[in-house]
Design an enzyme around this catalytic site. Sequence first.
Site, PDB file in Angstrom:
ATOM      1  N   GLU A   1     -18.088  -3.437 -40.819  1.00 16.13           N
ATOM      2  CA  GLU A   1     -19.373  -3.952 -41.302  1.00 16.13           C
ATOM      3  C   GLU A   1     -20.507  -3.679 -40.309  1.00 16.13           C
ATOM      4  O   GLU A   1     -21.678  -3.675 -40.695  1.00 16.13           O
ATOM      5  CB  GLU A   1     -19.267  -5.454 -41.582  1.00 16.13           C
ATOM      6  CG  GLU A   1     -18.381  -5.809 -42.780  1.00 16.13           C
ATOM      7  CD  GLU A   1     -16.880  -5.628 -42.537  1.00 16.13           C
ATOM      8  OE1 GLU A   1     -16.465  -5.666 -41.356  1.00 16.13           O
ATOM      9  OE2 GLU A   1     -16.131  -5.435 -43.509  1.00 16.13           O
ATOM     10  N   ASN A   2     -20.160  -3.458 -39.039  1.00 17.12           N
ATOM     11  CA  ASN A   2     -21.208  -3.195 -38.040  1.00 17.12           C
ATOM     12  C   ASN A   2     -21.929  -1.865 -38.278  1.00 17.12           C
ATOM     13  O   ASN A   2     -23.012  -1.646 -37.740  1.00 17.12           O
ATOM     14  CB  ASN A   2     -20.642  -3.214 -36.606  1.00 17.12           C
ATOM     15  CG  ASN A   2     -20.238  -4.586 -36.116  1.00 17.12           C
ATOM     16  OD1 ASN A   2     -19.324  -4.734 -35.307  1.00 17.12           O
ATOM     17  ND2 ASN A   2     -20.920  -5.631 -36.590  1.00 17.12           N
TER      18      ASN A   2
ATOM     19  N   ASP B   1     -18.175 -11.664 -29.093  1.00 17.37           N
ATOM     20  CA  ASP B   1     -19.396 -11.859 -29.889  1.00 17.37           C
ATOM     21  C   ASP B   1     -20.492 -12.526 -29.055  1.00 17.37           C
ATOM     22  O   ASP B   1     -20.209 -13.274 -28.119  1.00 17.37           O
ATOM     23  CB  ASP B   1     -19.060 -12.714 -31.124  1.00 17.37           C
ATOM     24  CG  ASP B   1     -20.121 -12.585 -32.200  1.00 17.37           C
ATOM     25  OD1 ASP B   1     -20.990 -11.697 -32.096  1.00 17.37           O
ATOM     26  OD2 ASP B   1     -20.081 -13.386 -33.157  1.00 17.37           O
ATOM     27  N   GLY B   2     -21.736 -12.235 -29.420  1.00 20.77           N
ATOM     28  CA  GLY B   2     -22.881 -12.916 -28.806  1.00 20.77           C
ATOM     29  C   GLY B   2     -23.689 -12.061 -27.843  1.00 20.77           C
ATOM     30  O   GLY B   2     -24.562 -12.573 -27.148  1.00 20.77           O
ATOM     31  N   ASN B   3     -23.428 -10.754 -27.810  1.00 22.41           N
ATOM     32  CA  ASN B   3     -24.193  -9.868 -26.915  1.00 22.41           C
ATOM     33  C   ASN B   3     -25.678  -9.859 -27.288  1.00 22.41           C
ATOM     34  O   ASN B   3     -26.550  -9.916 -26.417  1.00 22.41           O
ATOM     35  CB  ASN B   3     -23.687  -8.422 -27.015  1.00 22.41           C
ATOM     36  CG  ASN B   3     -22.300  -8.248 -26.455  1.00 22.41           C
ATOM     37  OD1 ASN B   3     -21.789  -9.146 -25.794  1.00 22.41           O
ATOM     38  ND2 ASN B   3     -21.693  -7.104 -26.720  1.00 22.41           N
TER      39      ASN B   3
ATOM     40  N   ARG C   1     -12.611 -16.278 -29.666  1.00 26.82           N
ATOM     41  CA  ARG C   1     -13.894 -15.768 -30.163  1.00 26.82           C
ATOM     42  C   ARG C   1     -15.015 -16.468 -29.402  1.00 26.82           C
ATOM     43  O   ARG C   1     -15.059 -17.699 -29.349  1.00 26.82           O
ATOM     44  CB  ARG C   1     -14.087 -15.998 -31.663  1.00 26.82           C
ATOM     45  CG  ARG C   1     -15.438 -15.414 -32.119  1.00 26.82           C
ATOM     46  CD  ARG C   1     -15.663 -15.394 -33.608  1.00 26.82           C
ATOM     47  NE  ARG C   1     -16.879 -14.613 -33.912  1.00 26.82           N
ATOM     48  CZ  ARG C   1     -17.117 -14.004 -35.037  1.00 26.82           C
ATOM     49  NH1 ARG C   1     -16.223 -14.038 -36.009  1.00 26.82           N
ATOM     50  NH2 ARG C   1     -18.238 -13.330 -35.221  1.00 26.82           N
TER      51      ARG C   1
ATOM     52  N   ILE D   1     -13.421 -15.426 -38.721  1.00 33.02           N
ATOM     53  CA  ILE D   1     -12.551 -14.311 -38.340  1.00 33.02           C
ATOM     54  C   ILE D   1     -13.271 -12.972 -38.506  1.00 33.02           C
ATOM     55  O   ILE D   1     -12.905 -11.978 -37.878  1.00 33.02           O
ATOM     56  CB  ILE D   1     -11.249 -14.357 -39.192  1.00 33.02           C
ATOM     57  CG1 ILE D   1     -10.468 -15.663 -38.924  1.00 33.02           C
ATOM     58  CG2 ILE D   1     -10.350 -13.167 -38.947  1.00 33.02           C
ATOM     59  CD1 ILE D   1     -10.046 -15.874 -37.492  1.00 33.02           C
ATOM     60  N   SER D   2     -14.311 -12.940 -39.371  1.00 41.15           N
ATOM     61  CA  SER D   2     -15.111 -11.721 -39.578  1.00 41.15           C
ATOM     62  C   SER D   2     -14.258 -10.470 -39.809  1.00 41.15           C
ATOM     63  O   SER D   2     -14.505  -9.417 -39.219  1.00 41.15           O
ATOM     64  CB  SER D   2     -16.073 -11.491 -38.400  1.00 41.15           C
ATOM     65  OG  SER D   2     -16.969 -12.570 -38.267  1.00 41.15           O
TER      66      SER D   2
ATOM     67  N   ARG E   1     -25.629  -2.104 -39.231  1.00 40.06           N
ATOM     68  CA  ARG E   1     -26.687  -2.487 -38.280  1.00 40.06           C
ATOM     69  C   ARG E   1     -27.723  -1.354 -38.165  1.00 40.06           C
ATOM     70  O   ARG E   1     -27.448  -0.220 -38.572  1.00 40.06           O
ATOM     71  CB  ARG E   1     -26.069  -2.755 -36.912  1.00 40.06           C
ATOM     72  CG  ARG E   1     -25.211  -4.006 -36.938  1.00 40.06           C
ATOM     73  CD  ARG E   1     -24.858  -4.449 -35.554  1.00 40.06           C
ATOM     74  NE  ARG E   1     -24.086  -5.674 -35.641  1.00 40.06           N
ATOM     75  CZ  ARG E   1     -23.827  -6.466 -34.618  1.00 40.06           C
ATOM     76  NH1 ARG E   1     -24.273  -6.148 -33.417  1.00 40.06           N
ATOM     77  NH2 ARG E   1     -23.130  -7.565 -34.784  1.00 40.06           N
TER      78      ARG E   1
ATOM     79  N   ARG F   1     -27.498 -12.082 -29.039  1.00 42.58           N
ATOM     80  CA  ARG F   1     -28.187 -13.350 -28.763  1.00 42.58           C
ATOM     81  C   ARG F   1     -28.387 -13.551 -27.271  1.00 42.58           C
ATOM     82  O   ARG F   1     -29.410 -14.059 -26.835  1.00 42.58           O
ATOM     83  CB  ARG F   1     -27.392 -14.522 -29.366  1.00 42.58           C
ATOM     84  CG  ARG F   1     -27.713 -14.735 -30.838  1.00 42.58           C
ATOM     85  CD  ARG F   1     -26.687 -15.595 -31.509  1.00 42.58           C
ATOM     86  NE  ARG F   1     -25.437 -14.840 -31.693  1.00 42.58           N
ATOM     87  CZ  ARG F   1     -24.290 -15.404 -32.034  1.00 42.58           C
ATOM     88  NH1 ARG F   1     -24.212 -16.712 -32.178  1.00 42.58           N
ATOM     89  NH2 ARG F   1     -23.230 -14.649 -32.219  1.00 42.58           N
TER      90      ARG F   1
HETATM   91  C1  IPE Z   1     -17.545  -9.383 -35.189  1.00 45.75           C
HETATM   92  O1  IPE Z   1     -18.807  -9.784 -34.783  1.00 45.75           O
HETATM   93  C2  IPE Z   1     -17.320  -7.957 -34.818  1.00 45.75           C
HETATM   94  C3  IPE Z   1     -17.193  -7.690 -33.380  1.00 45.75           C
HETATM   95  C4  IPE Z   1     -17.185  -8.577 -32.428  1.00 45.75           C
HETATM   96  C5  IPE Z   1     -17.045  -6.308 -33.040  1.00 45.75           C
HETATM   97  P1  IPE Z   1     -20.056  -9.761 -35.771  1.00 45.75           P
HETATM   98  O2  IPE Z   1     -21.219 -10.234 -34.981  1.00 45.75           O
HETATM   99  O3  IPE Z   1     -20.178  -8.439 -36.417  1.00 45.75           O
HETATM  100  O4  IPE Z   1     -19.628 -10.833 -36.876  1.00 45.75           O
HETATM  101  P2  IPE Z   1     -20.495 -11.670 -37.913  1.00 45.75           P
HETATM  102  O5  IPE Z   1     -21.356 -10.688 -38.641  1.00 45.75           O
HETATM  103  O6  IPE Z   1     -21.314 -12.635 -37.124  1.00 45.75           O
HETATM  104  O7  IPE Z   1     -19.485 -12.360 -38.774  1.00 45.75           O
HETATM  105  C1  IPE Z   2     -20.879  -8.517 -30.391  1.00 43.15           C
HETATM  106  O1  IPE Z   2     -22.166  -9.001 -30.171  1.00 43.15           O
HETATM  107  C2  IPE Z   2     -20.778  -7.012 -30.258  1.00 43.15           C
HETATM  108  C3  IPE Z   2     -20.678  -6.295 -31.542  1.00 43.15           C
HETATM  109  C4  IPE Z   2     -20.532  -6.846 -32.722  1.00 43.15           C
HETATM  110  C5  IPE Z   2     -20.729  -4.850 -31.492  1.00 43.15           C
HETATM  111  P1  IPE Z   2     -23.248  -9.028 -31.322  1.00 43.15           P
HETATM  112  O2  IPE Z   2     -24.034  -7.765 -31.281  1.00 43.15           O
HETATM  113  O3  IPE Z   2     -22.631  -9.355 -32.627  1.00 43.15           O
HETATM  114  O4  IPE Z   2     -24.160 -10.233 -30.832  1.00 43.15           O
HETATM  115  P2  IPE Z   2     -24.844 -11.329 -31.743  1.00 43.15           P
HETATM  116  O5  IPE Z   2     -23.779 -11.959 -32.568  1.00 43.15           O
HETATM  117  O6  IPE Z   2     -25.872 -10.634 -32.586  1.00 43.15           O
HETATM  118  O7  IPE Z   2     -25.441 -12.279 -30.771  1.00 43.15           O
HETATM  119 MG    MG Z   3     -22.271 -11.092 -33.588  1.00 45.32          MG
END
Ligand code: IPE
Ligand code: IPE
Ligand code: MG
Length: 251
Positions: A65-66, A18-20, A186, A193-194, A69, A22
Amino acid sequence: MQPLDPHKLPVHLAVIMDGNGRWAQQRMLKRIVGHQRGAETVKMVVEQAWLLGINYLTLFAFSSENWSRPALEVRALMTLLKKYIRQETARMMRKNIRYNVIGNRSDLPGDVNETLDEAIRTTSLNTGMVLTLALSYGGRQELSRAAAQMARDAVSGKIAPEAITPDLFDTYLDTGGLPDPDFLIRTSGEMRISNFLLWQLAYTELYFTDINWPDFTINELHKALADFQSRERRFGKTSDQLTDRGTLSND
Ligand code: IPE
Ligand code: IPE
Ligand code: MG
């Protein structure tokens, strides 16, 4: 780098990458650039897990849930996924790594599924590490799909409702055949846990770091694994039971 005990590594390591977004936004870059940089971290973690002899690595790459987006980001992620798989399959062969996918594959675009099928087929006889990608994956969705299949099998007489135990339940999940994760990392500071591996994480050791996924380094991975090695996994027992003291006395 902290020394790791090779005998106390997780058999199954799971990661919520997570965090790509941001990472990119903090640098005035488009979110997709963060995902591209994140793919480089994936290569590093796969390489390190393989070097360390970890048997199972499971990466949360795209959640159910992604899909909500922006369409442009979803499309870019699917393209990046295809590119990654195509580029990395030769390396997977050299490293004897087998690809596996969990999640609702019927929601993935046809060309992504073709690329995945090809990679799974090509690596199917590899006997080393199992690299599982969670794609269009949600724990609740997986559990309800498993429940629906068990209900169908009960109605058709294939299983008796009384036969539904945690062990049988396991076999109906996408992860059937994989051991539960020992350790979950994480990144990005979120402590949730998402909807990842809800059933399988029952006794997993959890680790959260503030570092965004593109900035996660070998050193950070080793730091996390050293933390895992300091944990006492009791599985409901007392600490004494885990040592010789516990096996010698009955009190
Ligand atoms: C969880 O990250 C899903 C993946 C890393 C693929 P999200 O960025 O989607 O989770 P939330 O929405 O912050 O809970
Ligand atoms: C994780 O990074 C990758 C995926 C969920 C596909 P994010 O895209 O959730 O990055 P943030 O949480 O918005 O920073
Ligand atoms: Mg994220």
